[in-house]
Design a protein around this motif. Structure first.
Motif, mmCIF file in Angstrom:
data_model
loop_
_atom_site.group_PDB
_atom_site.id
_atom_site.type_symbol
_atom_site.label_atom_id
_atom_site.label_comp_id
_atom_site.label_asym_id
_atom_site.label_seq_id
_atom_site.Cartn_x
_atom_site.Cartn_y
_atom_site.Cartn_z
ATOM 1 N N MET A 101 -2.435 16.799 -6.903
ATOM 2 C CA MET A 101 -2.431 15.776 -5.870
ATOM 3 C C MET A 101 -1.004 15.651 -5.327
ATOM 4 N N GLU A 102 -0.883 15.710 -4.019
ATOM 5 C CA GLU A 102 0.417 15.607 -3.353
ATOM 6 C C GLU A 102 0.892 14.156 -3.361
ATOM 7 N N THR A 103 2.179 13.969 -3.698
ATOM 8 C CA THR A 103 2.756 12.625 -3.676
ATOM 9 C C THR A 103 3.876 12.571 -2.638
ATOM 10 N N THR A 104 4.162 11.389 -2.163
ATOM 11 C CA THR A 104 5.187 11.184 -1.152
ATOM 12 C C THR A 104 6.585 11.151 -1.757
ATOM 13 N N HIS A 105 6.717 10.614 -2.976
ATOM 14 C CA HIS A 105 8.038 10.344 -3.535
ATOM 15 C C HIS A 105 8.408 11.167 -4.761
ATOM 16 N N LEU A 106 7.460 11.482 -5.605
ATOM 17 C CA LEU A 106 7.742 12.111 -6.891
ATOM 18 C C LEU A 106 8.446 13.450 -6.704
ATOM 19 N N GLY A 107 9.616 13.603 -7.334
ATOM 20 C CA GLY A 107 10.390 14.832 -7.236
ATOM 21 C C GLY A 107 11.136 14.996 -5.932
ATOM 22 N N LYS A 108 11.174 13.944 -5.127
ATOM 23 C CA LYS A 108 11.829 14.005 -3.818
ATOM 24 C C LYS A 108 12.812 12.847 -3.688
ATOM 25 N N THR A 109 13.792 12.999 -2.826
ATOM 26 C CA THR A 109 14.695 11.899 -2.510
ATOM 27 C C THR A 109 13.956 10.949 -1.578
ATOM 28 N N SER A 110 13.944 9.668 -1.937
ATOM 29 C CA SER A 110 13.214 8.683 -1.139
ATOM 30 C C SER A 110 14.099 7.466 -0.895
ATOM 31 N N ALA A 111 14.139 7.024 0.340
ATOM 32 C CA ALA A 111 14.882 5.816 0.691
ATOM 33 C C ALA A 111 14.024 4.592 0.414
ATOM 34 N N LEU A 112 14.694 3.473 0.181
ATOM 35 C CA LEU A 112 13.986 2.210 -0.002
ATOM 36 C C LEU A 112 13.298 1.841 1.316
ATOM 37 N N PRO A 113 11.996 1.557 1.304
ATOM 38 C CA PRO A 113 11.301 1.194 2.543
ATOM 39 C C PRO A 113 11.880 -0.086 3.155
ATOM 40 N N ASP A 114 11.783 -0.191 4.475
ATOM 41 C CA ASP A 114 12.286 -1.361 5.196
ATOM 42 C C ASP A 114 11.503 -2.629 4.890
ATOM 43 N N SER A 115 10.235 -2.477 4.530
ATOM 44 C CA SER A 115 9.396 -3.643 4.273
ATOM 45 C C SER A 115 8.239 -3.226 3.370
ATOM 46 N N PRO A 116 7.598 -4.186 2.707
ATOM 47 C CA PRO A 116 6.424 -3.849 1.895
ATOM 48 C C PRO A 116 5.311 -3.187 2.713
ATOM 49 N N GLU A 117 5.162 -3.591 3.968
ATOM 50 C CA GLU A 117 4.118 -3.022 4.822
ATOM 51 C C GLU A 117 4.369 -1.540 5.088
ATOM 52 N N LYS A 118 5.625 -1.127 5.157
ATOM 53 C CA LYS A 118 5.966 0.275 5.427
ATOM 54 C C LYS A 118 6.016 1.120 4.157
ATOM 55 N N ALA A 119 5.992 0.481 3.006
ATOM 56 C CA ALA A 119 6.065 1.208 1.737
ATOM 57 C C ALA A 119 4.774 1.988 1.498
ATOM 58 N N ILE A 120 4.919 3.202 1.036
ATOM 59 C CA ILE A 120 3.768 4.049 0.712
ATOM 60 C C ILE A 120 3.633 4.110 -0.801
ATOM 61 N N LEU A 121 2.500 3.652 -1.291
ATOM 62 C CA LEU A 121 2.209 3.736 -2.723
ATOM 63 C C LEU A 121 1.425 5.018 -2.980
ATOM 64 N N ASP A 122 1.880 5.776 -3.960
ATOM 65 C CA ASP A 122 1.184 6.997 -4.349
ATOM 66 C C ASP A 122 0.314 6.730 -5.563
ATOM 67 N N TYR A 123 -0.824 7.380 -5.590
ATOM 68 C CA TYR A 123 -1.738 7.276 -6.718
ATOM 69 C C TYR A 123 -2.057 8.683 -7.196
ATOM 70 N N VAL A 124 -2.183 8.835 -8.482
ATOM 71 C CA VAL A 124 -2.509 10.130 -9.073
ATOM 72 C C VAL A 124 -3.743 9.963 -9.950
ATOM 73 N N PRO A 125 -4.419 11.073 -10.272
ATOM 74 C CA PRO A 125 -5.622 10.958 -11.096
ATOM 75 C C PRO A 125 -5.326 10.369 -12.468
ATOM 76 N N ASN A 126 -6.215 9.517 -12.921
ATOM 77 C CA ASN A 126 -6.127 8.935 -14.259
ATOM 78 C C ASN A 126 -6.240 10.085 -15.273
ATOM 79 N N PRO A 127 -5.224 10.246 -16.139
ATOM 80 C CA PRO A 127 -5.285 11.345 -17.103
ATOM 81 C C PRO A 127 -6.307 11.128 -18.220
ATOM 82 N N ARG A 128 -6.841 9.916 -18.341
ATOM 83 C CA ARG A 128 -7.817 9.591 -19.381
ATOM 84 C C ARG A 128 -9.048 8.936 -18.764
ATOM 85 N N PRO A 129 -9.725 9.619 -17.818
ATOM 86 C CA PRO A 129 -10.902 9.009 -17.195
ATOM 87 C C PRO A 129 -11.981 8.732 -18.245
#
Length: 147
Positions: free
Chosen positions: A1-29
């Protein structure tokens, strides 16, 4: 699964609305377990005075198919540093956004706010009753006495 931030340089978002939350598969479904994030240095701004407000947040959730990626969560929470909102709005909006986007089985958040004007404010939100049989430890934040 592609993530926006993991392993990359990421700036602090300007606001909570602009923040992108990444989700990955649960390793223990299929396994019911609790994930806890303790955020002892959360900050936001008072919507009236623009003075800083400080809180200790505790986020507990039971995942379903997804878990939140912690770097994206850190950046999302950091985006509140320049965000004007009341304690109640910050706490509840964080819980609701995580629960809704992640489609968690269950989520609760405790916002333990440090005093402004001599009064600490604690704000609690949960998505519903905790799942039966879940080990649900105390959030570990004492009642206010200089926290």
């Amino acid at each position: 699964m592609e993530t926006t931030h993991l392993g990359k340089t990421s700036a602090l978002p300007d606001s909570p609305e602009k923040a992108i939350l990444d989700y990955v598969p649960n390793p223990r479904p299929g396994q019911r377990y609790l994930i806890r994030f303790a955020v002892p240095e959360f900050t936001s701004l008072c919507p009236v005075t623009s003075q800083p407000d400080f809180a200790h947040l505790v986020i507990d959730y039971v995942p379903d198919k997804l878990i939140v990626e912690s770097k994206s969560l850190k950046l999302f929470l950091g985006s509140f540093r320049n965000h004007n909102a009341f304690h109640e709005d910050c706490t509840v909006s964080i819980g609701e956004r995580l629960f809704t986007e992640m489609k968690a089985e269950w989520l609760r958040i405790g916002g333990y706010w440090y005093p402004r004007g001599g009064i600490p404010i604690d704000v609690f939100w949960q998505s519903g009753p905790p799942p039966s049989g879940l080990w649900l430890p105390d959030q570990g934040v004492p009642p206010y006495r200089g926290r």
